[in-house]
Write an enzyme that holds these catalytic residues in place. Structure first.
Site, PDB file in Angstrom:
ATOM      1  N   GLU A 117       0.806  -1.232   0.000  1.00 14.63           N
ATOM      2  CA  GLU A 117       0.000   0.000   0.000  1.00 14.63           C
ATOM      3  C   GLU A 117       0.836   1.277   0.000  1.00 14.63           C
ATOM      4  O   GLU A 117       0.674   2.150   0.847  1.00 14.63           O
ATOM      5  CB  GLU A 117      -0.963  -0.025   1.196  1.00 14.63           C
ATOM      6  CG  GLU A 117      -1.911  -1.204   1.173  1.00 14.63           C
ATOM      7  CD  GLU A 117      -2.820  -1.279   2.390  1.00 14.63           C
ATOM      8  OE1 GLU A 117      -2.782  -0.354   3.224  1.00 14.63           O
ATOM      9  OE2 GLU A 117      -3.568  -2.267   2.508  1.00 14.63           O
ATOM     10  N   GLU A 222      -6.517 -10.455  -0.986  1.00 13.15           N
ATOM     11  CA  GLU A 222      -7.300 -10.178   0.228  1.00 13.15           C
ATOM     12  C   GLU A 222      -8.785 -10.108  -0.114  1.00 13.15           C
ATOM     13  O   GLU A 222      -9.495  -9.183   0.257  1.00 13.15           O
ATOM     14  CB  GLU A 222      -6.833  -8.870   0.879  1.00 13.15           C
ATOM     15  CG  GLU A 222      -5.353  -8.863   1.220  1.00 13.15           C
ATOM     16  CD  GLU A 222      -4.894  -7.609   1.952  1.00 13.15           C
ATOM     17  OE1 GLU A 222      -5.746  -6.889   2.520  1.00 13.15           O
ATOM     18  OE2 GLU A 222      -3.676  -7.336   1.966  1.00 13.15           O
TER      19      GLU A 222
END
Length: 331
Positions: A117, A222
């Site tokens: 991220e 995810e």
């Protein structure tokens, strides 16, 4: 998998995990605040237990993660007086961390989320302490250290909402820069925290193909499908918080049949895209074992009753599981 999932040597949950999955990611045990909470202190109990659990049950191990802007103790970026450390000091701390953690599990982890991220929603680099202190090349350095620590493991960049064109462009830039610098990167993780409506199947397909064109493997890392209202949809940034209210938590007694059907259809459509791209999509990881344990019960609204996965709160399969299997066996 959570630490709780790995605690019992043999249980119905263990049997369910072993029969339904062949690869596992640790939810939190490998993150910096858990595994390296203080200078010179490493706590490997939960991670060792996770790796041993996977080995006993025939699960390949994914390492998550080596560098992130969240769940990092403040000391990592500070000197004894609380001032920001220098570039050289932070690089040394990063290398020590990666060499110690990835080195400990060398040969036992098939792939690492090296950097997690690093992008803003517009595709620019996030102004994290890593970037402010080290500079834009902190990503290259992390991948170099990871390769040194475990040459046999695959190395990934992992991010959410990179199905959106602007953020996807930023991730593609990271891949190009790593390759240009001579750093090894094997694949990109698309987190796939999705809703019943977003992303479109075309946005997902376009993203997979764009990374494939740069020679990347693609992991769905995810996966979950948020079925609840989100008044500020558009980010899986974990610092985002919204106050709870009845209209934001409509399915406390169970998922209505029509929403259950929508969820099943959504999973079938997503897997249709993954299977279409099976030449590059090498793994699909669900973010949680069942609805009870999903992080979406508390994000971005705390204390809700979400239903985002293939198994319900009692570990019973939902119609979505059959939809995934049917999609996989279609000619």
């Amino acid at each position: 998998l959570s630490a709780r999932d790995c605690a019992a040597a043999d249980s119905p949950v263990t049997s369910m995990i072993a029969s339904q999955f062949n690869t596992a990611t640790s939810e939190n045990a490998m993150k910096w605040e858990r595994i390296h909470p203080a200078p010179g202190l490493y706590t490997f109990d939960d991670t060792d237990r996770f790796v041993a659990f996977c080995q006993r049950n025939g699960l390949k191990v994914i390492g998550h993660n080596l560098l992130w802007h969240q769940q990092v103790p403040a000391w990592v970026f500070e000197d004894d007086e609380g001032n920001p450390v220098t570039r050289d000091v932070l690089l040394a701390r990063l290398r020590d961390h990666i060499m110690t953690v990835a080195g400990r599990y060398r040969g036992q982890v098939v792939g690492w989320d090296v950097v997690n991220e690093a992008l803003n929603e517009d595709g620019t680099l996030r102004d994290s302490p890593w970037r402010r202190i080290i500079g834009d090349d902190y990503i290259v350095k992390a991948f170099e250290y990871a390769r040194e620590a475990d040459p046999g493991a695959e190395l990934y960049y992992n991010d959410y909402y990179i199905e959106n064109p602007d953020k996807r462009a930023g991730a593609l830039t990271i891949v190009r820069q790593l390759k240009s610098a001579g750093a090894r990167i094997d694949g990109v993780g698309i987190q796939e925290h999705v809703s019943l409506a977003w992303p479109t199947l075309k946005e997902l397909d376009d993203s997979i193909r764009a990374f494939a064109e740069l020679g990347m493997k693609v992991m769905i890392t995810e996966l979950d499908v948020n079925v609840l209202p989100d008044p500020a949809a558009g980010s899986a940034e974990i610092s985002r918080r919204i106050a709870n209210s009845p209209e934001l938590d409509p399915y406390t007694t169970g998922l209505p049949p029509e929403i259950q059907e929508q969820l099943a259809r959504r999973y079938a459509d997503l897997f249709g895209v993954y299977l279409k791209n099976r030449d590059v999509v090498t793994r699909v990881t669900f973010w949680g074992l069942n609805d009870r344990d999903s992080w979406l019960n508390n994000f971005p609204v705390f204390g809700r009753t979400n239903h985002p996965l293939l198994f319900d709160r009692d570990n019973k399969p939902k119609p979505a599981l059959k939809a995934v299997i049917d999609a996989a066996v279609e000619p």
